[in-house]
Enzyme design. Structure first.
Site, PDB file in Angstrom:
ATOM      1  N   SER A 186       0.828  -1.213   0.000  1.00 21.54           N
ATOM      2  CA  SER A 186       0.000   0.000   0.000  1.00 21.54           C
ATOM      3  C   SER A 186       0.861   1.260   0.000  1.00 21.54           C
ATOM      4  CB  SER A 186      -0.961   0.005   1.198  1.00 21.54           C
ATOM      5  OG  SER A 186      -0.250   0.120   2.410  1.00 21.54           O
ATOM      6  N   HIS A 187       2.145   1.146   0.369  1.00 22.81           N
ATOM      7  CA  HIS A 187       3.025   2.322   0.388  1.00 22.81           C
ATOM      8  C   HIS A 187       4.322   2.065  -0.380  1.00 22.81           C
ATOM      9  CE1 HIS A 187       0.004   3.429   3.264  1.00 22.81           C
ATOM     10  NE2 HIS A 187       0.365   4.675   3.077  1.00 22.81           N
ATOM     11  N   ARG A 204       2.334   3.946  -4.723  1.00 28.43           N
ATOM     12  CA  ARG A 204       2.313   5.370  -4.320  1.00 28.43           C
ATOM     13  C   ARG A 204       2.753   6.301  -5.452  1.00 28.43           C
ATOM     14  NH1 ARG A 204      -0.928   6.861  -0.210  1.00 28.43           N
ATOM     15  NH2 ARG A 204      -1.601   4.732   0.123  1.00 28.43           N
ATOM     16  N   HIS A 223       2.002  14.644   2.672  1.00 29.47           N
ATOM     17  CA  HIS A 223       2.454  13.358   3.231  1.00 29.47           C
ATOM     18  C   HIS A 223       1.689  12.197   2.611  1.00 29.47           C
ATOM     19  CE1 HIS A 223       4.555  10.833   5.953  1.00 29.47           C
ATOM     20  NE2 HIS A 223       4.947  11.827   6.734  1.00 29.47           N
ATOM     21  N   ASP A 225       4.523   0.318  13.028  1.00 26.49           N
ATOM     22  CA  ASP A 225       4.047   1.483  12.277  1.00 26.49           C
ATOM     23  C   ASP A 225       2.690   1.123  11.700  1.00 26.49           C
ATOM     24  OD1 ASP A 225       3.596   3.614  10.590  1.00 26.49           O
ATOM     25  OD2 ASP A 225       5.077   2.997   9.087  1.00 26.49           O
ATOM     26  N   GLU A 275      -4.615   0.366   1.563  1.00 28.21           N
ATOM     27  CA  GLU A 275      -4.948  -1.060   1.481  1.00 28.21           C
ATOM     28  C   GLU A 275      -6.350  -1.231   0.890  1.00 28.21           C
ATOM     29  OE1 GLU A 275      -2.508  -3.282   2.303  1.00 28.21           O
ATOM     30  OE2 GLU A 275      -3.901  -4.794   1.534  1.00 28.21           O
ATOM     31  N   PRO A 290       6.674  -7.044  15.470  1.00 28.65           N
ATOM     32  CA  PRO A 290       6.331  -6.195  14.332  1.00 28.65           C
ATOM     33  C   PRO A 290       7.594  -5.900  13.537  1.00 28.65           C
ATOM     34  CG  PRO A 290       6.118  -4.971  16.404  1.00 28.65           C
ATOM     35  CD  PRO A 290       6.369  -6.396  16.760  1.00 28.65           C
ATOM     36  N   SER A 291       7.449  -5.802  12.249  1.00 31.43           N
ATOM     37  CA  SER A 291       8.539  -5.552  11.279  1.00 31.43           C
ATOM     38  C   SER A 291       9.302  -6.812  10.896  1.00 31.43           C
ATOM     39  CB  SER A 291       9.526  -4.474  11.743  1.00 31.43           C
ATOM     40  OG  SER A 291       8.898  -3.208  11.669  1.00 31.43           O
TER      41      SER A 291
HETATM   42  P1  NDP Z   1      -0.920  -3.015   9.390  1.00 31.65           P
HETATM   43  O1  NDP Z   1      -2.264  -3.126   9.989  1.00 31.65           O
HETATM   44  O2  NDP Z   1      -0.485  -3.991   8.374  1.00 31.65           O
HETATM   45  O3  NDP Z   1       0.109  -2.987  10.621  1.00 31.65           O
HETATM   46  C1  NDP Z   1       1.397  -2.705  10.397  1.00 31.65           C
HETATM   47  C2  NDP Z   1       2.278  -2.934  11.611  1.00 31.65           C
HETATM   48  O4  NDP Z   1       1.871  -4.036  12.431  1.00 31.65           O
HETATM   49  C3  NDP Z   1       3.649  -3.291  11.088  1.00 31.65           C
HETATM   50  O5  NDP Z   1       4.607  -2.803  11.976  1.00 31.65           O
HETATM   51  C4  NDP Z   1       3.556  -4.806  11.045  1.00 31.65           C
HETATM   52  O6  NDP Z   1       4.786  -5.457  10.928  1.00 31.65           O
HETATM   53  C5  NDP Z   1       2.853  -5.096  12.338  1.00 31.65           C
HETATM   54  N1  NDP Z   1       2.172  -6.388  12.332  1.00 31.65           N
HETATM   55  C6  NDP Z   1       1.245  -6.811  11.448  1.00 31.65           C
HETATM   56  N2  NDP Z   1       0.837  -8.067  11.754  1.00 31.65           N
HETATM   57  C7  NDP Z   1       1.540  -8.433  12.867  1.00 31.65           C
HETATM   58  C8  NDP Z   1       1.590  -9.620  13.670  1.00 31.65           C
HETATM   59  N3  NDP Z   1       0.829 -10.668  13.386  1.00 31.65           N
HETATM   60  N4  NDP Z   1       2.424  -9.646  14.718  1.00 31.65           N
HETATM   61  C9  NDP Z   1       3.206  -8.582  15.009  1.00 31.65           C
HETATM   62  N5  NDP Z   1       3.205  -7.439  14.290  1.00 31.65           N
HETATM   63  C10 NDP Z   1       2.380  -7.361  13.229  1.00 31.65           C
HETATM   64  O7  NDP Z   1      -0.633  -1.590   8.712  1.00 31.65           O
HETATM   65  P2  NDP Z   1      -1.619  -0.394   8.375  1.00 31.65           P
HETATM   66  O8  NDP Z   1      -2.467  -0.785   7.237  1.00 31.65           O
HETATM   67  O9  NDP Z   1      -2.270   0.109   9.595  1.00 31.65           O
HETATM   68  O10 NDP Z   1      -0.518   0.699   7.887  1.00 31.65           O
HETATM   69  C11 NDP Z   1       0.345   0.418   6.802  1.00 31.65           C
HETATM   70  C12 NDP Z   1       1.239   1.582   6.525  1.00 31.65           C
HETATM   71  O11 NDP Z   1       0.489   2.698   6.083  1.00 31.65           O
HETATM   72  C13 NDP Z   1       2.086   2.099   7.692  1.00 31.65           C
HETATM   73  O12 NDP Z   1       3.438   2.020   7.288  1.00 31.65           O
HETATM   74  C14 NDP Z   1       1.654   3.546   7.868  1.00 31.65           C
HETATM   75  O13 NDP Z   1       2.702   4.460   8.202  1.00 31.65           O
HETATM   76  C15 NDP Z   1       1.114   3.879   6.500  1.00 31.65           C
HETATM   77  N6  NDP Z   1       0.146   4.965   6.598  1.00 31.65           N
HETATM   78  C16 NDP Z   1       0.535   6.236   6.284  1.00 31.65           C
HETATM   79  C17 NDP Z   1      -0.364   7.282   6.410  1.00 31.65           C
HETATM   80  C18 NDP Z   1       0.031   8.700   6.152  1.00 31.65           C
HETATM   81  O14 NDP Z   1      -0.798   9.598   6.316  1.00 31.65           O
HETATM   82  N7  NDP Z   1       1.247   9.002   5.768  1.00 31.65           N
HETATM   83  C19 NDP Z   1      -1.739   7.057   6.834  1.00 31.65           C
HETATM   84  C20 NDP Z   1      -2.020   5.686   7.168  1.00 31.65           C
HETATM   85  C21 NDP Z   1      -1.105   4.680   7.048  1.00 31.65           C
HETATM   86  P3  NDP Z   1       5.187  -6.071   9.456  1.00 31.65           P
HETATM   87  O15 NDP Z   1       5.367  -4.876   8.559  1.00 31.65           O
HETATM   88  O16 NDP Z   1       6.436  -6.836   9.700  1.00 31.65           O
HETATM   89  O17 NDP Z   1       4.036  -6.932   9.022  1.00 31.65           O
HETATM   90  O1  PYC Z   2      -2.977   4.740   3.324  1.00 32.21           O
HETATM   91  O2  PYC Z   2      -4.234   5.863   4.728  1.00 32.21           O
HETATM   92  C1  PYC Z   2      -3.314   5.782   3.910  1.00 32.21           C
HETATM   93  C2  PYC Z   2      -2.522   6.991   3.624  1.00 32.21           C
HETATM   94  C3  PYC Z   2      -2.888   8.285   3.783  1.00 32.21           C
HETATM   95  C4  PYC Z   2      -1.819   9.043   3.408  1.00 32.21           C
HETATM   96  C5  PYC Z   2      -0.837   8.206   3.018  1.00 32.21           C
HETATM   97  N1  PYC Z   2      -1.282   6.948   3.171  1.00 32.21           N
END
Ligand code: NDP
Ligand code: PYC
Length: 338
Positions: A48-49, A53, A121, A179, A189, A307-308
């Site tokens: 997703s990122h 993007r 962002h 994160d 996503e 995580p990670s």
């Molecule tokens: P997820 O719900 O996939 O969660 C991600 C985090 O949880 C990661 O650190 C991941 O590690 C960890 N994780 C997932 N499954 C497990 C598990 N079973 N056990 C332990 N840890 C786990 O991600 P989101 O969809 O919430 O977010 C994805 C990305 O989107 C992020 O990087 C976020 O910064 C970005 N984002 C950016 C925004 C912006 O405005 N700039 C807005 C919203 C999101 P791993 O990666 O190893 O799976």
């Molecule tokens: O996936 O929610 C998101 C998002 C918003 C800004 C960047 N990513």
């Protein structure tokens, strides 16, 4: 590689990213910084990122809401604070400029915060967190986005998807980093599910009438939901406050209003914290950092993962074998060069 995917080297993806971004008018230094983030996302299996993007960035460039050659300015605000005015550009270059000031202040003061203002962002936060933990510092970052997410108990979007990210440096390995969005899932996503015409799980969003939905487009047009009910809702509010009013920048509702239907990535601020463990621990730093390792062992020792961990494994594979993009995405990216 299958018929539905296209293999690329990481260098090939970097080249494609730079070409797409500069083709659409982004200044060279920004194109380099944005490319580093996007390629890192794809390399680490964060679809997703990652390369997707680029489409989002090009859409944002087309709206005219991002300043293509912005020159971020550092304001050395207070002994333990630094502000970076991104001057309307993408956040990456502003972060890179502010990072050395932030980490130097964290070392001399024990703790330091950075407010990035006036940035666009679109990115994951973990690349920034890793840039801080690499220097032996504990890190926290958050940013609001556009108001797409309803508060727990409500139906109308107020919050952004508002990610929070944390990092802890480890002596002999990759840092402990999480994160995630404070919504049930990142909006990106859901966008990927819409692109692939796949249903979304229940609990990610409601339609415009407030009814639970598994239709990605209906959720994008309605409201996304927070993770963990009232807990995610409170954390989302915290992100709005820390990276909004606290640093004199926009809330997600204000960002969406400023976008005015153009469809750009969120505009506003980011809040970043760096803490030097030696500030609290002095000569006992090593011994207490070792206790953190006991905690991590207790997690992994019972089969749970950190995580990670998935991301680091994906990174190792991509560094060895390159990456495979969905063919539809690859074709869309090639189309952006036309
Ligand atoms: P997820 O719900 O996939 O969660 C991600 C985090 O949880 C990661 O650190 C991941 O590690 C960890 N994780 C997932 N499954 C497990 C598990 N079973 N056990 C332990 N840890 C786990 O991600 P989101 O969809 O919430 O977010 C994805 C990305 O989107 C992020 O990087 C976020 O910064 C970005 N984002 C950016 C925004 C912006 O405005 N700039 C807005 C919203 C999101 P791993 O990666 O190893 O799976
Ligand atoms: O996936 O929610 C998101 C998002 C918003 C800004 C960047 N990513």
């Amino acid at each position: 590689m299958t018929d539905d995917t296209v293999h690329m080297t990481l260098d090939g993806l970097s080249e494609l990213s730079r070409a797409v971004l500069t083709r659409h008018g982004l200044g060279r230094r920004h194109a380099e910084a944005v490319t580093r983030t996007i390629v890192a996302g794809e390399r680490d299996g964060c679809a997703s990122h990652g390369a997707y993007r680029l489409i989002v960035c090009v859409n944002t460039l087309k709206t005219g809401k991002v300043v293509r050659n912005a020159d971020p300015q550092i304001h050395d605000a207070m002994p333990a604070l630094v502000r970076v005015d991104a001057r309307g550009g993408f956040a990456q270059l502003a972060f890179e400029r502010g990072l050395p000031v932030l980490t130097k202040k964290a070392r001399t003061r024990g703790i330091a915060a950075m407010g990035i203002n006036n940035c666009v962002h679109f990115a994951a936060l973990w690349p920034e967190i890793e840039a801080i933990t690499e220097q032996g510092l504990v890190a926290f970052a958050c940013t609001p986005s556009h108001a797409w997410v309803a508060p727990a108990g409500g139906m109308r979007p107020v919050f952004g998807t508002n990610p929070i990210a944390f990092g802890w440096p480890r002596p002999d390995g990759s840092p402990f980093v999480f994160d995630f969005a404070t919504s049930a899932v990142a909006r990106g996503e859901i966008e990927l599910h819409r692109r692939a015409a796949k249903p979304i799980p229940e609990g990610w969003g409601v339609d415009a009438g407030g009814n639970p939905t598994t239709d990605a487009k209906a959720a994008l047009d309605g409201a996304m939901l927070t993770f963990g009910g009232h807990k995610g809702s409170a954390l989302a509010a915290m992100v709005e406050l820390l990276a909004g009013p606290l640093i004199g920048d926009l809330t997600s509702a204000e960002s969406l209003a400023l976008d005015d239907g153009a469809g750009s990535s969120p505009i506003g601020g980011e809040f970043v914290l760096a803490i030097d463990p030696a500030g609290f621990l002095g000569g006992e730093t090593e011994q207490h950092i070792a206790r953190a390792e006991t905690l991590f062992d207790a997690i992994t020792g019972q089969g749970a993962r950190l995580p990670s961990q998935r991301r680091y494994e994906a990174r190792a594979r991509s560094l060895k074998h390159g990456i495979c993009l969905p063919r539809a995405l690859h074709d869309d990216l090639q189309g952006l060069l036309a």
